[in-house]
Design a protein around this motif. Sequence first.
Motif, PDB file in Angstrom:
ATOM      1  N   ALA A 124     -65.905 -75.706  41.193  1.00 38.39           N
ATOM      2  CA  ALA A 124     -64.472 -75.770  40.883  1.00 38.39           C
ATOM      3  C   ALA A 124     -64.134 -77.032  40.091  1.00 38.39           C
ATOM      4  CB  ALA A 124     -63.649 -75.724  42.176  1.00 38.39           C
ATOM      5  N   TRP A 125     -64.856 -78.117  40.349  1.00 34.58           N
ATOM      6  CA  TRP A 125     -64.631 -79.370  39.624  1.00 34.58           C
ATOM      7  C   TRP A 125     -65.228 -79.346  38.226  1.00 34.58           C
ATOM      8  CZ3 TRP A 125     -66.240 -82.353  44.565  1.00 34.58           C
ATOM      9  CH2 TRP A 125     -65.111 -82.547  45.378  1.00 34.58           C
ATOM     10  N   GLY A 126     -66.012 -78.314  37.909  1.00 34.94           N
ATOM     11  CA  GLY A 126     -66.527 -78.199  36.553  1.00 34.94           C
ATOM     12  C   GLY A 126     -68.023 -78.295  36.390  1.00 34.94           C
ATOM     13  N   ALA A 127     -68.775 -78.398  37.474  1.00 35.99           N
ATOM     14  CA  ALA A 127     -70.231 -78.415  37.334  1.00 35.99           C
ATOM     15  C   ALA A 127     -70.692 -77.091  36.731  1.00 35.99           C
ATOM     16  CB  ALA A 127     -70.900 -78.636  38.685  1.00 35.99           C
ATOM     17  N   ASP A 128     -71.674 -77.154  35.864  1.00 39.42           N
ATOM     18  CA  ASP A 128     -72.226 -75.948  35.248  1.00 39.42           C
ATOM     19  C   ASP A 128     -73.117 -75.178  36.217  1.00 39.42           C
ATOM     20  OD1 ASP A 128     -71.220 -76.281  32.479  1.00 39.42           O
ATOM     21  OD2 ASP A 128     -72.456 -78.093  32.536  1.00 39.42           O
ATOM     22  N   ALA A 129     -73.681 -75.885  37.181  1.00 34.40           N
ATOM     23  CA  ALA A 129     -74.553 -75.273  38.188  1.00 34.40           C
ATOM     24  C   ALA A 129     -74.664 -76.217  39.374  1.00 34.40           C
ATOM     25  CB  ALA A 129     -75.941 -75.003  37.609  1.00 34.40           C
ATOM     26  N   VAL A 130     -75.037 -75.654  40.513  1.00 34.33           N
ATOM     27  CA  VAL A 130     -75.279 -76.473  41.693  1.00 34.33           C
ATOM     28  C   VAL A 130     -76.752 -76.377  42.082  1.00 34.33           C
ATOM     29  CG1 VAL A 130     -72.930 -76.468  42.614  1.00 34.33           C
ATOM     30  CG2 VAL A 130     -74.491 -74.622  43.230  1.00 34.33           C
ATOM     31  N   VAL A 131     -77.252 -77.474  42.625  1.00 37.97           N
ATOM     32  CA  VAL A 131     -78.627 -77.539  43.114  1.00 37.97           C
ATOM     33  C   VAL A 131     -78.523 -77.599  44.634  1.00 37.97           C
ATOM     34  CG1 VAL A 131     -80.795 -78.801  43.072  1.00 37.97           C
ATOM     35  CG2 VAL A 131     -79.337 -78.751  41.024  1.00 37.97           C
ATOM     36  N   VAL A 132     -78.855 -76.494  45.275  1.00 35.80           N
ATOM     37  CA  VAL A 132     -78.697 -76.363  46.719  1.00 35.80           C
ATOM     38  C   VAL A 132     -80.004 -76.728  47.416  1.00 35.80           C
ATOM     39  CG1 VAL A 132     -78.209 -74.724  48.582  1.00 35.80           C
ATOM     40  CG2 VAL A 132     -76.917 -74.606  46.445  1.00 35.80           C
ATOM     41  N   SER A 133     -79.874 -77.548  48.463  1.00 35.39           N
ATOM     42  CA  SER A 133     -81.058 -77.940  49.231  1.00 35.39           C
ATOM     43  C   SER A 133     -80.650 -78.213  50.671  1.00 35.39           C
ATOM     44  CB  SER A 133     -81.690 -79.188  48.619  1.00 35.39           C
ATOM     45  OG  SER A 133     -80.839 -80.316  48.788  1.00 35.39           O
ATOM     46  N   ALA A 134     -81.592 -78.231  51.527  1.00 39.43           N
ATOM     47  CA  ALA A 134     -82.999 -77.913  51.377  1.00 39.43           C
ATOM     48  C   ALA A 134     -83.209 -76.431  51.707  1.00 39.43           C
ATOM     49  CB  ALA A 134     -83.844 -78.783  52.301  1.00 39.43           C
ATOM     50  N   ILE A 135     -84.085 -75.821  50.937  1.00 37.32           N
ATOM     51  CA  ILE A 135     -84.357 -74.398  51.146  1.00 37.32           C
ATOM     52  C   ILE A 135     -85.506 -74.203  52.126  1.00 37.32           C
ATOM     53  CG2 ILE A 135     -84.858 -72.196  50.023  1.00 37.32           C
ATOM     54  CD1 ILE A 135     -82.158 -73.702  49.221  1.00 37.32           C
ATOM     55  N   PHE A 136     -86.578 -74.957  51.924  1.00 37.10           N
ATOM     56  CA  PHE A 136     -87.744 -74.911  52.796  1.00 37.10           C
ATOM     57  C   PHE A 136     -87.944 -76.312  53.389  1.00 37.10           C
ATOM     58  CE2 PHE A 136     -88.576 -71.829  49.329  1.00 37.10           C
ATOM     59  CZ  PHE A 136     -88.643 -70.665  50.086  1.00 37.10           C
ATOM     60  N   PRO A 137     -88.777 -76.462  54.425  1.00 39.66           N
ATOM     61  CA  PRO A 137     -89.063 -77.807  54.937  1.00 39.66           C
ATOM     62  C   PRO A 137     -89.550 -78.702  53.797  1.00 39.66           C
ATOM     63  CG  PRO A 137     -89.948 -76.162  56.428  1.00 39.66           C
ATOM     64  CD  PRO A 137     -89.478 -75.421  55.194  1.00 39.66           C
ATOM     65  N   SER A 138     -89.042 -79.926  53.774  1.00 44.31           N
ATOM     66  CA  SER A 138     -89.309 -80.828  52.665  1.00 44.31           C
ATOM     67  C   SER A 138     -89.755 -82.195  53.156  1.00 44.31           C
ATOM     68  CB  SER A 138     -88.035 -80.977  51.825  1.00 44.31           C
ATOM     69  OG  SER A 138     -88.165 -82.002  50.879  1.00 44.31           O
ATOM     70  N   ALA A 139     -90.567 -82.865  52.347  1.00 42.63           N
ATOM     71  CA  ALA A 139     -91.017 -84.226  52.645  1.00 42.63           C
ATOM     72  C   ALA A 139     -89.984 -85.264  52.251  1.00 42.63           C
ATOM     73  CB  ALA A 139     -92.328 -84.505  51.914  1.00 42.63           C
ATOM     74  N   SER A 140     -88.910 -84.848  51.613  1.00 45.20           N
ATOM     75  CA  SER A 140     -87.880 -85.792  51.183  1.00 45.20           C
ATOM     76  C   SER A 140     -87.225 -86.457  52.381  1.00 45.20           C
ATOM     77  CB  SER A 140     -86.809 -85.071  50.367  1.00 45.20           C
ATOM     78  OG  SER A 140     -85.714 -85.933  50.122  1.00 45.20           O
ATOM     79  N   PRO A 141     -87.046 -87.778  52.321  1.00 43.52           N
ATOM     80  CA  PRO A 141     -86.400 -88.450  53.443  1.00 43.52           C
ATOM     81  C   PRO A 141     -84.933 -88.055  53.615  1.00 43.52           C
ATOM     82  CG  PRO A 141     -86.886 -90.002  51.665  1.00 43.52           C
ATOM     83  CD  PRO A 141     -87.498 -88.697  51.294  1.00 43.52           C
ATOM     84  N   SER A 142     -84.325 -87.508  52.583  1.00 50.98           N
ATOM     85  CA  SER A 142     -82.907 -87.132  52.682  1.00 50.98           C
ATOM     86  C   SER A 142     -82.698 -85.638  52.936  1.00 50.98           C
ATOM     87  CB  SER A 142     -82.176 -87.531  51.395  1.00 50.98           C
ATOM     88  OG  SER A 142     -82.704 -86.813  50.293  1.00 50.98           O
ATOM     89  N   ALA A 143     -83.783 -84.884  53.052  1.00 45.82           N
ATOM     90  CA  ALA A 143     -83.655 -83.433  53.246  1.00 45.82           C
ATOM     91  C   ALA A 143     -83.106 -83.112  54.627  1.00 45.82           C
ATOM     92  CB  ALA A 143     -85.003 -82.752  53.063  1.00 45.82           C
ATOM     93  N   GLY A 144     -82.173 -82.208  54.646  1.00 49.26           N
ATOM     94  CA  GLY A 144     -81.635 -81.720  55.911  1.00 49.26           C
ATOM     95  C   GLY A 144     -82.443 -80.539  56.396  1.00 49.26           C
ATOM     96  N   PRO A 145     -81.946 -79.851  57.406  1.00 49.78           N
ATOM     97  CA  PRO A 145     -82.644 -78.661  57.905  1.00 49.78           C
ATOM     98  C   PRO A 145     -82.702 -77.591  56.808  1.00 49.78           C
ATOM     99  CG  PRO A 145     -80.860 -79.312  59.384  1.00 49.78           C
ATOM    100  CD  PRO A 145     -80.742 -80.157  58.164  1.00 49.78           C
ATOM    101  N   PRO A 146     -83.822 -76.920  56.671  1.00 46.98           N
ATOM    102  CA  PRO A 146     -83.946 -75.895  55.636  1.00 46.98           C
ATOM    103  C   PRO A 146     -83.092 -74.668  55.948  1.00 46.98           C
ATOM    104  CG  PRO A 146     -85.922 -75.944  56.985  1.00 46.98           C
ATOM    105  CD  PRO A 146     -85.054 -77.076  57.443  1.00 46.98           C
ATOM    106  N   MET A 147     -82.481 -74.114  54.895  1.00 49.72           N
ATOM    107  CA  MET A 147     -81.661 -72.913  55.094  1.00 49.72           C
ATOM    108  C   MET A 147     -82.466 -71.632  54.930  1.00 49.72           C
ATOM    109  SD  MET A 147     -79.260 -72.538  51.669  1.00 49.72           S
ATOM    110  CE  MET A 147     -78.405 -74.044  51.967  1.00 49.72           C
ATOM    111  N   GLY A 148     -83.567 -71.676  54.218  1.00 53.78           N
ATOM    112  CA  GLY A 148     -84.393 -70.495  54.011  1.00 53.78           C
ATOM    113  C   GLY A 148     -83.841 -69.590  52.928  1.00 53.78           C
ATOM    114  N   PRO A 149     -84.675 -68.697  52.416  1.00 51.55           N
ATOM    115  CA  PRO A 149     -84.259 -67.839  51.306  1.00 51.55           C
ATOM    116  C   PRO A 149     -83.178 -66.815  51.651  1.00 51.55           C
ATOM    117  CG  PRO A 149     -86.571 -67.432  51.874  1.00 51.55           C
ATOM    118  CD  PRO A 149     -86.098 -68.569  52.715  1.00 51.55           C
TER     119      PRO A 149
END
Length: 193
Positions: A124-149
């Motif tokens: 709504a603010w005008g982003a052309d696309a969103v990058v949604v995460s986390a989808i699968f378990p991730s090694a990223s220290p900032s990753a939340g619980p995975p949502m799955g496909p």
Amino acid sequence: MARTAAALGARGASRKPSLLFFTDPERTPEIEAAMARLPRGAAVVYRAFGAADAEPRARRLLAAARALGLKLLIGADAALALRIGADGVHLPQRLAAQARGLRHRGLLVTAAAHDLPAARRALAWGADAVVVSAIFPSASPSAGPPMGPVRLAALVRVVGGPVYALGGVNDKTARRLLPTGVVGIAAVEALRT
């Protein structure tokens, strides 16, 4: 991953890259080497995280991206993206409102989103696309619980705009994203080697 990204890109007439490589100073120290392995048309999201040499490094990455047929987005710094002539900017979820001021600046604007309300706000603010995460378990220290496909596919159906999948995406998990409706996939460590 490149095959999956190509399959996603072949589905639509989108001019958006179907593969995003997110850099990280700790997890992807050899950015140029990773860039050389990306398919033409992919994008690199350079995240400097406040590095003192962010601008000269971004300029070098832009030159490399141009030579390789890639796009360069600057993470969390629209002013730097505009100054160097980058292809776009990626906004963390906390900065997604900045997309409003970038709508007509010629930049591809992506924004991070960790749930449906954040994704809808960014679009709504005008982003052309969103990058949604986390989808699968991730090694990223900032990753939340995975949502799955499955939950990702439900979000894609109702969000009202293009979605990229990030978090635990690699050669094995990427194929599971084909039926979700995402426009592309994104990764950090899976693209570094």
